[in-house]
Write a protein that holds these residues in place. Structure first.
Motif, PDB file in Angstrom:
ATOM      1  N   ARG A 194       0.808  -1.234   0.000  1.00 27.18           N
ATOM      2  CA  ARG A 194       0.000   0.000   0.000  1.00 27.18           C
ATOM      3  C   ARG A 194       0.840   1.283   0.000  1.00 27.18           C
ATOM      4  NH1 ARG A 194      -1.372  -1.689   5.362  1.00 27.18           N
ATOM      5  NH2 ARG A 194      -3.401  -2.386   4.580  1.00 27.18           N
ATOM      6  N   ASN A 195       2.028   1.250   0.614  1.00 31.16           N
ATOM      7  CA  ASN A 195       2.870   2.448   0.677  1.00 31.16           C
ATOM      8  C   ASN A 195       4.013   2.429  -0.339  1.00 31.16           C
ATOM      9  OD1 ASN A 195       1.402   3.573   2.857  1.00 31.16           O
ATOM     10  ND2 ASN A 195       2.494   2.240   4.292  1.00 31.16           N
ATOM     11  N   CYS A 196       3.977   1.485  -1.252  1.00 28.82           N
ATOM     12  CA  CYS A 196       5.037   1.382  -2.271  1.00 28.82           C
ATOM     13  C   CYS A 196       4.593   2.154  -3.516  1.00 28.82           C
ATOM     14  CB  CYS A 196       5.309  -0.088  -2.596  1.00 28.82           C
ATOM     15  SG  CYS A 196       5.865  -1.059  -1.177  1.00 28.82           S
ATOM     16  N   HIS A 197       4.897   3.451  -3.560  1.00 33.05           N
ATOM     17  CA  HIS A 197       4.367   4.304  -4.624  1.00 33.05           C
ATOM     18  C   HIS A 197       5.037   4.066  -5.971  1.00 33.05           C
ATOM     19  CE1 HIS A 197       7.517   6.519  -2.395  1.00 33.05           C
ATOM     20  NE2 HIS A 197       7.927   6.906  -3.586  1.00 33.05           N
ATOM     21  N   TYR A 198       6.147   3.326  -6.017  1.00 25.26           N
ATOM     22  CA  TYR A 198       6.758   2.971  -7.305  1.00 25.26           C
ATOM     23  C   TYR A 198       6.130   1.704  -7.899  1.00 25.26           C
ATOM     24  CZ  TYR A 198      10.525   6.315  -6.317  1.00 25.26           C
ATOM     25  OH  TYR A 198      11.231   7.451  -6.044  1.00 25.26           O
ATOM     26  N   THR A 199       5.353   1.012  -7.079  1.00 26.25           N
ATOM     27  CA  THR A 199       4.677  -0.207  -7.528  1.00 26.25           C
ATOM     28  C   THR A 199       3.323   0.164  -8.114  1.00 26.25           C
ATOM     29  OG1 THR A 199       5.766  -1.514  -5.804  1.00 26.25           O
ATOM     30  CG2 THR A 199       3.786  -2.454  -6.809  1.00 26.25           C
ATOM     31  N   SER A 200       3.001  -0.398  -9.273  1.00 27.25           N
ATOM     32  CA  SER A 200       1.735  -0.084  -9.938  1.00 27.25           C
ATOM     33  C   SER A 200       0.570  -0.789  -9.243  1.00 27.25           C
ATOM     34  CB  SER A 200       1.776  -0.511 -11.412  1.00 27.25           C
ATOM     35  OG  SER A 200       2.780   0.192 -12.109  1.00 27.25           O
ATOM     36  N   ARG A 201      -0.632  -0.279  -9.501  1.00 26.24           N
ATOM     37  CA  ARG A 201      -1.822  -0.893  -8.921  1.00 26.24           C
ATOM     38  C   ARG A 201      -2.011  -2.318  -9.440  1.00 26.24           C
ATOM     39  NH1 ARG A 201      -5.790   4.030 -10.297  1.00 26.24           N
ATOM     40  NH2 ARG A 201      -4.419   3.972 -12.112  1.00 26.24           N
ATOM     41  N   ARG A 202      -1.669  -2.546 -10.694  1.00 27.70           N
ATOM     42  CA  ARG A 202      -1.707  -3.889 -11.291  1.00 27.70           C
ATOM     43  C   ARG A 202      -0.332  -4.097 -11.905  1.00 27.70           C
ATOM     44  NH1 ARG A 202      -3.193  -6.336 -16.230  1.00 27.70           N
ATOM     45  NH2 ARG A 202      -4.378  -8.271 -15.965  1.00 27.70           N
ATOM     46  N   HIS A 203       0.595  -4.629 -11.125  1.00 24.69           N
ATOM     47  CA  HIS A 203       2.008  -4.557 -11.486  1.00 24.69           C
ATOM     48  C   HIS A 203       2.526  -5.805 -12.213  1.00 24.69           C
ATOM     49  CE1 HIS A 203       5.950  -2.491 -10.722  1.00 24.69           C
ATOM     50  NE2 HIS A 203       6.366  -3.705 -11.088  1.00 24.69           N
ATOM     51  N   ALA A 204       2.298  -6.978 -11.636  1.00 25.81           N
ATOM     52  CA  ALA A 204       2.880  -8.206 -12.201  1.00 25.81           C
ATOM     53  C   ALA A 204       1.948  -9.388 -11.962  1.00 25.81           C
ATOM     54  CB  ALA A 204       4.254  -8.479 -11.590  1.00 25.81           C
ATOM     55  N   GLU A 205       2.261 -10.466 -12.646  1.00 24.86           N
ATOM     56  CA  GLU A 205       1.453 -11.685 -12.534  1.00 24.86           C
ATOM     57  C   GLU A 205       2.357 -12.840 -12.150  1.00 24.86           C
ATOM     58  OE1 GLU A 205      -1.797 -13.103 -15.537  1.00 24.86           O
ATOM     59  OE2 GLU A 205       0.107 -14.032 -16.147  1.00 24.86           O
ATOM     60  N   ILE A 206       1.937 -13.599 -11.141  1.00 22.85           N
ATOM     61  CA  ILE A 206       2.676 -14.784 -10.713  1.00 22.85           C
ATOM     62  C   ILE A 206       1.886 -16.015 -11.121  1.00 22.85           C
ATOM     63  CG2 ILE A 206       3.428 -16.119  -8.708  1.00 22.85           C
ATOM     64  CD1 ILE A 206       4.224 -13.569  -7.356  1.00 22.85           C
ATOM     65  N   THR A 207       2.566 -16.962 -11.772  1.00 22.80           N
ATOM     66  CA  THR A 207       1.909 -18.162 -12.281  1.00 22.80           C
ATOM     67  C   THR A 207       2.630 -19.403 -11.767  1.00 22.80           C
ATOM     68  OG1 THR A 207       1.291 -16.984 -14.306  1.00 22.80           O
ATOM     69  CG2 THR A 207       1.177 -19.392 -14.364  1.00 22.80           C
ATOM     70  N   VAL A 208       1.861 -20.399 -11.350  1.00 19.52           N
ATOM     71  CA  VAL A 208       2.442 -21.678 -10.941  1.00 19.52           C
ATOM     72  C   VAL A 208       2.797 -22.472 -12.195  1.00 19.52           C
ATOM     73  CG1 VAL A 208       2.022 -23.868  -9.770  1.00 19.52           C
ATOM     74  CG2 VAL A 208       1.157 -21.730  -8.770  1.00 19.52           C
ATOM     75  N   VAL A 209       4.065 -22.874 -12.288  1.00 22.50           N
ATOM     76  CA  VAL A 209       4.543 -23.665 -13.425  1.00 22.50           C
ATOM     77  C   VAL A 209       5.159 -24.943 -12.865  1.00 22.50           C
ATOM     78  CG1 VAL A 209       6.024 -23.708 -15.454  1.00 22.50           C
ATOM     79  CG2 VAL A 209       5.020 -21.541 -14.711  1.00 22.50           C
ATOM     80  N   GLY A 210       4.350 -25.998 -12.821  1.00 22.28           N
ATOM     81  CA  GLY A 210       4.826 -27.241 -12.218  1.00 22.28           C
ATOM     82  C   GLY A 210       5.086 -27.062 -10.735  1.00 22.28           C
ATOM     83  N   SER A 211       6.329 -27.279 -10.314  1.00 21.43           N
ATOM     84  CA  SER A 211       6.687 -27.120  -8.905  1.00 21.43           C
ATOM     85  C   SER A 211       7.369 -25.784  -8.635  1.00 21.43           C
ATOM     86  CB  SER A 211       7.625 -28.266  -8.479  1.00 21.43           C
ATOM     87  OG  SER A 211       8.810 -28.255  -9.264  1.00 21.43           O
ATOM     88  N   ARG A 212       7.320 -24.892  -9.602  1.00 25.23           N
ATOM     89  CA  ARG A 212       7.942 -23.579  -9.457  1.00 25.23           C
ATOM     90  C   ARG A 212       6.944 -22.488  -9.798  1.00 25.23           C
ATOM     91  NH1 ARG A 212      12.971 -24.221 -13.337  1.00 25.23           N
ATOM     92  NH2 ARG A 212      13.651 -22.232 -12.456  1.00 25.23           N
ATOM     93  N   ILE A 213       7.380 -21.237  -9.666  1.00 22.93           N
ATOM     94  CA  ILE A 213       6.537 -20.104 -10.040  1.00 22.93           C
ATOM     95  C   ILE A 213       7.297 -19.217 -11.016  1.00 22.93           C
ATOM     96  CG2 ILE A 213       5.184 -20.085  -7.910  1.00 22.93           C
ATOM     97  CD1 ILE A 213       6.906 -17.742  -6.932  1.00 22.93           C
ATOM     98  N   ALA A 214       6.545 -18.502 -11.818  1.00 25.40           N
ATOM     99  CA  ALA A 214       7.122 -17.556 -12.774  1.00 25.40           C
ATOM    100  C   ALA A 214       6.459 -16.205 -12.561  1.00 25.40           C
ATOM    101  CB  ALA A 214       6.909 -18.039 -14.210  1.00 25.40           C
ATOM    102  N   ILE A 215       7.161 -15.147 -12.911  1.00 22.45           N
ATOM    103  CA  ILE A 215       6.624 -13.802 -12.788  1.00 22.45           C
ATOM    104  C   ILE A 215       6.635 -13.136 -14.153  1.00 22.45           C
ATOM    105  CG2 ILE A 215       8.847 -12.685 -12.229  1.00 22.45           C
ATOM    106  CD1 ILE A 215       7.205 -10.956 -10.193  1.00 22.45           C
ATOM    107  N   ARG A 216       5.626 -12.313 -14.408  1.00 25.67           N
ATOM    108  CA  ARG A 216       5.524 -11.586 -15.673  1.00 25.67           C
ATOM    109  C   ARG A 216       5.120 -10.153 -15.372  1.00 25.67           C
ATOM    110  NH1 ARG A 216       1.278 -10.761 -19.572  1.00 25.67           N
ATOM    111  NH2 ARG A 216      -0.153 -12.001 -18.285  1.00 25.67           N
TER     112      ARG A 216
END
Length: 265
Positions: A194-216
């Motif tokens: 909430r106080n991270c003004h450099y972070t966008s309201r809709r910033h990134a997406e995290i996806t489960v890929v098998g036993s790991r995660i990916a970020i976009r």
């Protein structure tokens, strides 16, 4: 005859002392108590509220919270106020549902909920949105069969990873029952960011890929960095245990949301 409070949204009977509905988290502080009516056979009759009144109630709740009901696809517009018997969220025939995503645990709540029914986090200020409805009867990628209508027991969600802050405190547990999460100041982790003004309201997406995660990165204003290297917007980046992710700046930059990734050994 006992008195109860009938939730105006999901029609669940609650104790007269309840402030939130135990089923959907809706605020029922101002709901008047009513006497439970008994039928001739002795069975309790449910108190149903006409759909038109239910729809007006949801709209008024959204306005009271300072949230506008998001514009839905044409076929979903009539869904607000229709109750899904399976997951408790407003849903429509086109597979969309009106929900609030809890920023603490990621649970999907009804669009009018003020308290997360899973972790009891206050979500009054979380913006509701239309999202694809979670499948009720289908076979998912890891072979588990979900069939709630048939009453089948669902398998326990598999833990995949956890996100931790700079003080090594867990800020989010990721499981395979929520394969995709949008993070940002108005989505998952909104409380933490909430106080991270450099972070966008809709910033990134995290996806489960098998036993790991990916970020976009979702074309955010200030970009997403992994180990202080900026990743290309729109392209998935697999994350390793110990990777340091920053949303909107370098690691631990004031105003940028930062976390590390940890997998179970």
């Amino acid at each position: 005859m006992a008195k109860v409070k009938i939730c105006p949204h999901c029609h669940t009977e609650n104790p007269t002392s309840a402030a939130e509905c135990s089923e959907c988290g809706c605020d029922i502080m101002d709901v008047k108590s009513t006497v439970r009516q008994e039928s001739v056979t002795g069975d309790t009759e449910s108190h149903r509220i006409p759909e038109a009144e239910n729809e007006k109630f949801q709209a008024s709740e959204a306005q009271a919270d300072g949230n506008e009901v998001p514009e839905a696809p044409a076929s979903s517009a009539a869904a607000i106020g229709n109750t899904s018997s399976d997951n408790g969220s407003a849903a429509s025939d086109d597979g969309m549902e009106y929900v609030k995503i809890c920023p603490k645990c990621g649970h999907r709540n009804r669009g009018v909920a003020r308290i997360c029914v899973h972790c009891k986090e206050a979500i009054k200020t979380v913006k509701p949105e239309f999202l694809p409805k979670e499948a009720l009867t289908n076979t998912v990628s890891d072979g588990r069969t979900q069939n709630r209508e048939a009453g089948a027991q669902l398998n326990t969600p598999r833990h995949v990873a956890r996100l931790k802050d700079a003080e090594d405190r867990t800020i989010l547990e990721i499981t395979d029952d929520t394969p995709t999460l949008v993070i940002g100041r108005e989505h998952t982790l909104s409380g933490y960011l909430r106080n991270c003004h450099y972070t966008s309201r809709r910033h990134a997406e995290i996806t489960v890929v098998g036993s790991r995660i990916a970020i976009r990165d979702l074309d955010s204003s200030n970009g997403t960095m992994v180990n202080d290297g900026r990743i290309e917007a729109g392209r998935q980046r697999l994350l390793e245990s110990g990777d340091r992710v920053s949303l909107g700046g370098c690691w631990n930059t004031d105003g940028a949301g930062s976390f590390t990734v940890e997998y179970d050994r």
